[in-house]
Write a protein that holds these residues in place. Sequence first.
Motif, PDB file in Angstrom:
ATOM      1  N   UNK A 130      39.970  30.638  42.123  1.00  0.00           N
ATOM      2  CA  UNK A 130      39.688  30.084  40.797  1.00  0.00           C
ATOM      3  C   UNK A 130      38.260  29.584  40.654  1.00  0.00           C
ATOM      4  N   UNK A 131      37.513  29.496  41.766  1.00  0.00           N
ATOM      5  CA  UNK A 131      36.180  28.898  41.695  1.00  0.00           C
ATOM      6  C   UNK A 131      35.266  29.575  40.672  1.00  0.00           C
ATOM      7  N   UNK A 132      35.243  30.928  40.592  1.00  0.00           N
ATOM      8  CA  UNK A 132      34.349  31.537  39.589  1.00  0.00           C
ATOM      9  C   UNK A 132      34.738  31.231  38.147  1.00  0.00           C
ATOM     10  N   UNK A 133      35.985  30.785  37.927  1.00  0.00           N
ATOM     11  CA  UNK A 133      36.450  30.535  36.558  1.00  0.00           C
ATOM     12  C   UNK A 133      36.252  29.091  36.116  1.00  0.00           C
ATOM     13  N   UNK A 134      35.865  28.210  37.027  1.00  0.00           N
ATOM     14  CA  UNK A 134      35.772  26.797  36.673  1.00  0.00           C
ATOM     15  C   UNK A 134      34.781  26.531  35.538  1.00  0.00           C
ATOM     16  N   UNK A 135      33.597  27.146  35.525  1.00  0.00           N
ATOM     17  CA  UNK A 135      32.712  26.929  34.362  1.00  0.00           C
ATOM     18  C   UNK A 135      33.328  27.395  33.057  1.00  0.00           C
ATOM     19  N   UNK A 136      34.081  28.491  33.093  1.00  0.00           N
ATOM     20  CA  UNK A 136      34.727  29.000  31.892  1.00  0.00           C
ATOM     21  C   UNK A 136      35.755  28.004  31.364  1.00  0.00           C
ATOM     22  N   UNK A 137      36.492  27.382  32.261  1.00  0.00           N
ATOM     23  CA  UNK A 137      37.487  26.393  31.838  1.00  0.00           C
ATOM     24  C   UNK A 137      36.828  25.107  31.381  1.00  0.00           C
ATOM     25  N   UNK A 172      48.429  34.257  39.522  1.00  0.00           N
ATOM     26  CA  UNK A 172      47.551  35.374  39.870  1.00  0.00           C
ATOM     27  C   UNK A 172      48.211  36.685  39.424  1.00  0.00           C
ATOM     28  N   UNK A 173      47.604  37.444  38.511  1.00  0.00           N
ATOM     29  CA  UNK A 173      48.220  38.699  38.068  1.00  0.00           C
ATOM     30  C   UNK A 173      48.250  39.756  39.162  1.00  0.00           C
ATOM     31  N   UNK A 174      47.456  39.588  40.201  1.00  0.00           N
ATOM     32  CA  UNK A 174      47.426  40.553  41.292  1.00  0.00           C
ATOM     33  C   UNK A 174      48.599  40.352  42.244  1.00  0.00           C
ATOM     34  N   UNK A 175      48.851  39.112  42.652  1.00  0.00           N
ATOM     35  CA  UNK A 175      49.897  38.830  43.640  1.00  0.00           C
ATOM     36  C   UNK A 175      51.136  38.189  43.037  1.00  0.00           C
ATOM     37  N   UNK A 176      51.065  37.753  41.769  1.00  0.00           N
ATOM     38  CA  UNK A 176      52.160  37.051  41.090  1.00  0.00           C
ATOM     39  C   UNK A 176      52.475  35.712  41.752  1.00  0.00           C
ATOM     40  N   UNK A 235      48.275  30.263  41.779  1.00  0.00           N
ATOM     41  CA  UNK A 235      46.960  29.964  42.354  1.00  0.00           C
ATOM     42  C   UNK A 235      46.605  28.496  42.235  1.00  0.00           C
ATOM     43  N   UNK A 236      47.030  27.892  41.157  1.00  0.00           N
ATOM     44  CA  UNK A 236      46.663  26.499  40.929  1.00  0.00           C
ATOM     45  C   UNK A 236      47.307  25.971  39.675  1.00  0.00           C
TER      46      UNK A 236
END
Length: 428
Positions: free
Chosen positions: A42-49, A112-116, A119-120
């Motif tokens: 999730x780290x790359x998405x934190x700025x987006x959130x 996570x759509x990849x593993x279902x 993630x957090x």
Amino acid sequence: MAITGLRIGPEDMSVGPEDMSVGREHTNEIGNAYDLHEVHPLQPLLPLLAQPLAHIADESAHMMVVTDADGWVLWREGNPDAATRREVHVYSEESLMRVLHVQSRSAAPIIDPDTDRVLGCVDISAVDLSGTARSPHPATVALVCATAKLAETQLALRMHERDERLRRRYEALGGHPGILLSQTGRVLSGDPLGTLGERLPLPAPGERMILRDGRFVLLEPFSDGYLLRAAPPTSAPASAPTHLRLHGFLGEGSPTALVGEHRLPLSLRHAEILALLALHPSGLNAEQLSFHLYGDAGNPVTIRVEIHRLRAELGDTIGARPYRLTSPIEADFLELRGLLANSDPASLARVYAGPLLPRSESPEIRRERDEFEVQVRTCLLLRGSPDDLWAYAQTSGGREDFEVLQRLATSLPATDHRAAAAQARLRA
């Protein structure tokens, strides 16, 4: 602002690197708890959130928290009066701690759509030190759900971009050699009819596996994913798949496993694990196995230890990621399941020696055991001959079954010793 060493949970939570090593396998792999947010998916998405929600959290005296799947805080933003650097509490009237009743909280998981897998979590808290914040604002539930969905959408986009890059490299090989899989086992190409399903359990690289259509294949690393290629033919008898035979799982017998010519007596726990893997051929992870064996009180660590011991005895007949049986298998309870599908009372009476692992307290084994018992009894009462009913009457479930005994007493000749035995049991 990335905050690690801080956990949201039902218990009292304090900050400190000395608390991070307990029960945290992936923290040990990282080496430092404070680097957790740097490697989390999730780290790359934190700025987006953060962009759409940080100013809302600050102006409305809320605090927004993003955690990993275990509750460890990856990012936190909001009003400084809502929490300290040392502790985070979940305030609500549903909390077990009365001191926490001045804060309300709404949260939503990020899947996570990849593993279902989870993630957090996105968590928004509202605090009122006057003690009147009894319930969350109606908008907060929608807010956390929308934020979690935003994260999932971005994860899905990135997953599709990775998949497309991998497909282009695969197509550049020409001739589509093999079946293309993602790093998590999703089937991306090479299966135009969809016979393999959406996902395959991944063996170790270089390990042979059998597909649903009977083909033997080998797993090979390819770019950011894997290729399943046809395994080279071999005439050596030792290369043939080892059969696993399970005996004594029905009735009061002693469960044993036969691998080739090696006979292994099984403890009840190992018999339960093998039965569950046989009943779930697509495989189970440690958490699922733990739940099936122990219910909510289960511990996946215990399962991993037991699987390790089983694999030491049974070798490569048990695969991993997820745990599954990789060898052709025969078992008395699997034969019984097939006979029930065909409603063959004579064969049922021959195979059914009694309940499935009668000493087992596993919730899943008990469910399967009860289903077998009900189906066998119903089939024999509807279609079984007196011989079939008498065989069932020798099992623990049929020994004192009033309806079965009454049927035997009335259908057999009075001179038949079985009729006399049934009458004696009815009188008792």
